[in-house]
Design an enzyme around this catalytic site. Sequence first.
Site, PDB file in Angstrom:
ATOM      1  N   CYS A 120      -4.757 -24.267   1.312  1.00 29.26           N
ATOM      2  CA  CYS A 120      -5.993 -24.868   1.105  1.00 29.26           C
ATOM      3  C   CYS A 120      -7.051 -24.128   1.951  1.00 29.26           C
ATOM      4  O   CYS A 120      -8.226 -23.909   1.533  1.00 29.26           O
ATOM      5  CB  CYS A 120      -5.663 -26.245   1.367  1.00 29.26           C
ATOM      6  SG  CYS A 120      -6.937 -27.345   0.928  1.00 29.26           S
ATOM      7  N   CYS A 121      -6.835 -24.115   3.272  1.00 29.20           N
ATOM      8  CA  CYS A 121      -7.767 -23.255   3.954  1.00 29.20           C
ATOM      9  C   CYS A 121      -8.094 -22.035   3.395  1.00 29.20           C
ATOM     10  O   CYS A 121      -9.249 -21.611   3.634  1.00 29.20           O
ATOM     11  CB  CYS A 121      -7.213 -23.103   5.385  1.00 29.20           C
ATOM     12  SG  CYS A 121      -7.443 -24.715   6.384  1.00 29.20           S
ATOM     13  N   CYS A 201     -12.400 -31.000   8.123  1.00 30.62           N
ATOM     14  CA  CYS A 201     -12.246 -31.456   6.715  1.00 30.62           C
ATOM     15  C   CYS A 201     -11.751 -33.078   7.109  1.00 30.62           C
ATOM     16  O   CYS A 201     -10.772 -33.351   7.613  1.00 30.62           O
ATOM     17  CB  CYS A 201     -11.406 -31.019   5.699  1.00 30.62           C
ATOM     18  SG  CYS A 201     -12.046 -29.141   5.252  1.00 30.62           S
ATOM     19  N   CYS A 204      -7.847 -33.475   7.242  1.00 30.79           N
ATOM     20  CA  CYS A 204      -6.966 -32.744   8.466  1.00 30.79           C
ATOM     21  C   CYS A 204      -7.636 -33.095   9.891  1.00 30.79           C
ATOM     22  O   CYS A 204      -7.431 -32.280  10.675  1.00 30.79           O
ATOM     23  CB  CYS A 204      -7.050 -31.330   8.166  1.00 30.79           C
ATOM     24  SG  CYS A 204      -6.364 -30.891   6.291  1.00 30.79           S
ATOM     25  N   CYS A 227      -8.029 -22.660  11.244  1.00 33.06           N
ATOM     26  CA  CYS A 227      -8.041 -22.918   9.684  1.00 33.06           C
ATOM     27  C   CYS A 227      -7.632 -21.389   9.021  1.00 33.06           C
ATOM     28  O   CYS A 227      -7.356 -21.421   7.752  1.00 33.06           O
ATOM     29  CB  CYS A 227      -9.436 -23.092   9.483  1.00 33.06           C
ATOM     30  SG  CYS A 227     -10.629 -22.289   9.776  1.00 33.06           S
TER      31      CYS A 227
HETATM   32  S1  SF4 Z   1      -8.824 -28.246   6.822  1.00 37.84           S
HETATM   33 FE1  SF4 Z   1      -7.599 -29.157   5.386  1.00 37.84          FE
HETATM   34  S2  SF4 Z   1      -8.718 -29.877   3.672  1.00 37.84           S
HETATM   35 FE2  SF4 Z   1     -10.076 -28.341   4.729  1.00 37.84          FE
HETATM   36  S3  SF4 Z   1      -9.757 -26.518   3.691  1.00 37.84           S
HETATM   37 FE3  SF4 Z   1      -8.092 -26.548   5.512  1.00 37.84          FE
HETATM   38  S4  SF4 Z   1      -6.037 -27.644   4.580  1.00 37.84           S
HETATM   39 FE4  SF4 Z   1      -8.045 -27.860   3.170  1.00 37.84          FE
END
Ligand code: SF4
Length: 244
Positions: A120-121, A201, A204, A227
């Site tokens: 996701c990151c 985010c 998280c 991240c």
């Molecule tokens: S901090 Fe969490 S929601 Fe944001 S990009 Fe990374 S995994 Fe995704």
Amino acid sequence: MAYDGEDAANLVARMNAELRDASPQTILRAAIEQFGGKLALVSSFGAESAVLLHMTAQIDPGIPVLFLDTGMLFGQTLDYRQRLTNRLGLTDVRDLRPQFQDLAVHDPAADLWKSDTDACCHIRKVLPLSRALEGFDAWITGRKRFQGGDRLRLQVVEHADGRIKVNPLANWTKEDLDAYAADHDLPAHPLVEFGYPSIGCWPCTSPVEDGEDLRAGRWKGQDKSECGIHVERATPAMEVGGDI
Ligand code: SF4
């Protein structure tokens, strides 16, 4: 890539020798002089961002400021980004968003963070920043040694992924930051008063308890503390759109 091999090592060694104990403003001026229009500042507009943004705006309000709008930020962060930009007179804040195609293929339900935070990151932060940095030789970060973890050994100037990274606040303490913010009457991120000393985010980020590490609320309960934008890439975790 503009800086690689011996040239990069020599430049980093020289700048660190000159700037190791310098003030953040001296480091910022030296970076601007060295890299000119090939320098950007990357900011999360988070809990501690106002200090570095203020210092930079005092020297050059037109420096490109890259802001990763992941699509998962708190509404308070988006408001703060606008308010701080206006207050400081920054004239070139750029919102970096994930590519539609990457989201459609890898995170169509916007819930990848539940199963794979690294992936996701990667599509929401690493790839958008990598694309945005294409035109730059160097970037400024707001990392500090007192934040702990991998940042304990942070140098003022580093080399990673073919670019130079400059960390003007590496030597500063939390007390230094608080004093600077108070002296210049800088507005705090609205979530700080609710126990969030580090803000990313919403899925998280959690508030922290008294005595906990300042970044303890990031990816709480997971073996993850960064991240990915500050992790040097040997092999990309995921090939998306063939950009990396
Ligand atoms: S901090 Fe969490 S929601 Fe944001 S990009 Fe990374 S995994 Fe995704």
